[in-house]
Design a protein around this motif. Structure first.
Motif, short mmCIF file in Angstrom:
data_model
loop_
_atom_site.label_atom_id
_atom_site.label_comp_id
_atom_site.label_asym_id
_atom_site.label_seq_id
_atom_site.Cartn_x
_atom_site.Cartn_y
_atom_site.Cartn_z
N UNK A 303 0.82 -1.21 0.00
CA UNK A 303 0.00 0.00 0.00
C UNK A 303 0.85 1.26 0.00
N UNK A 304 1.88 1.28 0.84
CA UNK A 304 2.78 2.45 0.93
C UNK A 304 3.53 2.65 -0.39
N UNK A 305 4.00 1.55 -0.98
CA UNK A 305 4.78 1.62 -2.23
C UNK A 305 3.93 2.14 -3.39
N UNK A 306 2.74 1.55 -3.54
CA UNK A 306 1.89 1.91 -4.68
C UNK A 306 1.43 3.37 -4.59
N UNK A 307 1.24 3.89 -3.38
CA UNK A 307 0.84 5.30 -3.23
C UNK A 307 1.85 6.21 -3.92
N UNK A 308 3.13 5.88 -3.78
CA UNK A 308 4.19 6.68 -4.44
C UNK A 308 4.01 6.67 -5.95
N UNK A 309 3.81 5.48 -6.51
CA UNK A 309 3.65 5.34 -7.98
C UNK A 309 2.44 6.12 -8.46
N UNK A 310 1.32 5.95 -7.77
CA UNK A 310 0.07 6.61 -8.20
C UNK A 310 0.19 8.13 -8.11
N UNK A 311 1.04 8.59 -7.19
CA UNK A 311 1.21 10.04 -7.03
C UNK A 311 2.43 10.57 -7.81
N UNK A 312 2.82 9.84 -8.86
CA UNK A 312 3.81 10.38 -9.79
C UNK A 312 5.27 10.06 -9.49
N UNK A 313 5.50 9.20 -8.51
CA UNK A 313 6.89 8.82 -8.20
C UNK A 313 7.01 7.29 -8.34
N UNK A 314 7.16 6.78 -9.58
CA UNK A 314 7.14 5.32 -9.79
C UNK A 314 8.15 4.61 -8.90
N UNK A 315 7.63 3.68 -8.06
CA UNK A 315 8.46 3.02 -7.05
C UNK A 315 8.26 1.51 -7.13
N UNK A 316 9.38 0.78 -7.19
CA UNK A 316 9.29 -0.68 -7.20
C UNK A 316 8.98 -1.19 -5.81
N UNK A 317 8.24 -2.29 -5.77
CA UNK A 317 7.96 -2.95 -4.49
C UNK A 317 9.19 -3.76 -4.09
N UNK A 318 9.84 -3.33 -3.00
CA UNK A 318 11.03 -4.02 -2.50
C UNK A 318 10.82 -4.33 -1.03
N UNK A 319 10.30 -5.51 -0.72
CA UNK A 319 9.92 -5.79 0.67
C UNK A 319 11.09 -6.02 1.63
N UNK A 320 12.32 -6.15 1.12
CA UNK A 320 13.46 -6.34 2.03
C UNK A 320 13.49 -7.73 2.64
N UNK A 321 14.10 -7.85 3.81
CA UNK A 321 14.23 -9.17 4.46
C UNK A 321 12.88 -9.65 4.97
N UNK A 322 12.64 -10.92 4.81
CA UNK A 322 11.39 -11.53 5.27
C UNK A 322 11.27 -11.44 6.79
N UNK A 323 10.08 -11.10 7.27
CA UNK A 323 9.81 -11.21 8.71
C UNK A 323 8.33 -11.46 8.92
N UNK A 324 8.01 -12.03 10.06
CA UNK A 324 6.61 -12.27 10.39
C UNK A 324 6.52 -12.51 11.89
#
Length: 434
Positions: A303-324
């Motif tokens: 959600x945070x990543x896509x907001x950037x793209x939709x608002x004109x700053x194309x951003x790849x989804x890079x989730x980093x290290x896995x955690x849960x």
């Protein structure tokens, strides 16, 4: 003004809406057929257990949406006309959009068991599921026994919930040990014992054959595949995993596999249409991750990543290290990096395992057998800091370093002090015997 329509009001859709609003004044509509307002799905169990009321599961006050100029529409999207950018609702109305985001989450798996659609048979995912649980399992007089089918995180939550109202539970798990598709053996075995210690009738290597109906289309018993045993029950919880909730896209031009297919920018094959959260499937998996991740944290990040793209700053989804993180009745579980169970474990991955004498606390550290590089850690009953492990994974620290600096990762130093030396001692003894 550009109109962003978001189908789904779970963590992904709501995070997206909030972040678009922080970055722009675009028109935003969140569409959901499930509930009027966003609620925390992970908190549903605590409502049933009496720890909170349903309204306490709503992170935002009801006025929040109007104040932030985010429109909420209650309705079910039946079809999407991608050529004319129009949503058609089951109620008969329609809505046009400029950009569309599919964030419809998951639905509990059904495997075609006879009787799976009877009254008193359900998953644990939606607000409606919670309401039905109150009808079919309000207490141990109405529900003399419950059966749970499927041994994942939702299964153990449901067992704990029913247990809290003294409803006897039989728990059918098809694996030979609880969640051993994910967990290493020592941890999985510890959980088997923990579940049984809570008077839950855990049946390993056991499959459901069918669910038997009474005269009113309601469950009255189940039959076990392996033995033909019939277990009388008034409620059946289906918790054998989830699948993306995308059946309404069948007639559309949007490409799907198990989920909605997206690239690294969370874009579908159709311009101006995106998918995030549990229902999104990466065309090419990211590192060791699965193409579909039905996890709260990743939904929020998308959600945070896509907001950037939709608002004109194309951003790849890079989730980093896995955690849960999760909870197994009263044992807290955290995982950082990769610690594989038997299934899918690479041949270079080796484990150091420490377990406390009380059988409710343990850690497993995965490392590379040739280089000793730290690959990941699982902790049960011990709370450790996410940011520290994130840093160590990025810095590619080795096993020695991690063991000797564990105190830096303390989440609760007073509580944790007791185990540090024991863990080091076990580690040193293991090294000497090796």
């Amino acid at each position: 003004m550009e109109h962003i329509a978001i189908i789904g009001n779970g963590i992904s859709g709501v995070t997206l809406a909030r972040h678009i609003r922080k970055l722009s004044d675009k028109k935003i509509t969140i569409i959901s057929a499930e509930s009027d307002y966003f609620f925390s799905r992970t908190a549903l169990m605590y409502v049933y257990m009496g720890h909170m009321k349903f309204e306490h599961t709503q992170p935002y006050e009801n006025w929040f949406w109007k104040k932030n100029n985010i429109e909420l529409k209650k309705g079910y999207v039946k079809t999407i006309d991608t050529d004319n950018k129009t949503l058609h609702f089951a109620e008969g109305d329609q809505m046009s959009y400029d950009k569309l985001v599919i964030a419809t989450g998951s639905k509990p798996n059904k495997f075609g068991w006879p009787g799976e659609d009877l009254k008193g048979v359900q998953g644990l995912y939606s607000k409606q599921d919670l309401e039905h649980l109150e009808i079919y399992a309000p207490n141990n007089k109405v529900c003399k026994r419950a059966v749970i089918v499927g041994g994942g995180l939702i299964g153990i939550e449901l067992a704990e919930m029913l247990n809290s109202r003294n409803i006897p539970v039989t728990f059918l798990v098809r694996e030979s040990s609880f969640w051993n598709s994910v967990l290493p053996e020592g941890e999985s075995q510890m959980l088997n014992r923990h579940i049984k210690n809570h008077h839950i009738d855990l049946r390993l290597s056991t499959n459901l054959k069918e669910i038997i109906s009474d005269d009113n289309e309601k469950v009255k018993s189940i039959i076990i595949e392996e033995t033909g045993e019939e277990i009388p029950c008034d409620f059946v919880g289906l918790t054998a995993g989830v699948t993306p909730n995308i059946s309404f896209l069948k007639e559309s031009n949007i490409e799907t596999n198990i989920g909605v297919l997206v690239n690294r920018f969370l874009e579908t094959n159709i311009k101006d249409i995106y998918a995030i959260g549990d229902c999104a499937e990466q065309r090419k998996a990211i590192g060791n991750r699965r193409p579909i991740e039905a996890v709260w944290y990743t939904g929020r990040m998308m959600g945070e990543t896509l907001a950037q793209t939709i608002c004109g700053n194309p951003t790849e989804y890079k989730p980093g290290h896995w955690f849960n993180s999760a909870k197994f009745i009263d044992i807290e579980y955290q995982t950082y990096g990769w610690v594989h169970g038997k299934k899918g474990r690479p041949d270079y991955e080796t484990h150091f395992h420490w377990k406390h004498d009380d059988d409710t606390k343990c850690i497993t550290i995965a490392y590379h057998k040739n280089t000793n590089q730290f690959l990941g850690i699982n902790t049960f009953g011990i709370r450790l800091r996410h940011e520290i492990f994130d840093k160590w994974l990025t810095e590619k620290r080795d096993l020695d370093y991690v063991i000797n600096h564990l105190e830096q990762a303390n989440f609760d130093p007073e509580f944790y002090k007791r185990f540090e030396n024991e863990i080091k001692e076990t580690y040193n003894n293991t090294l000497q015997t090796n």
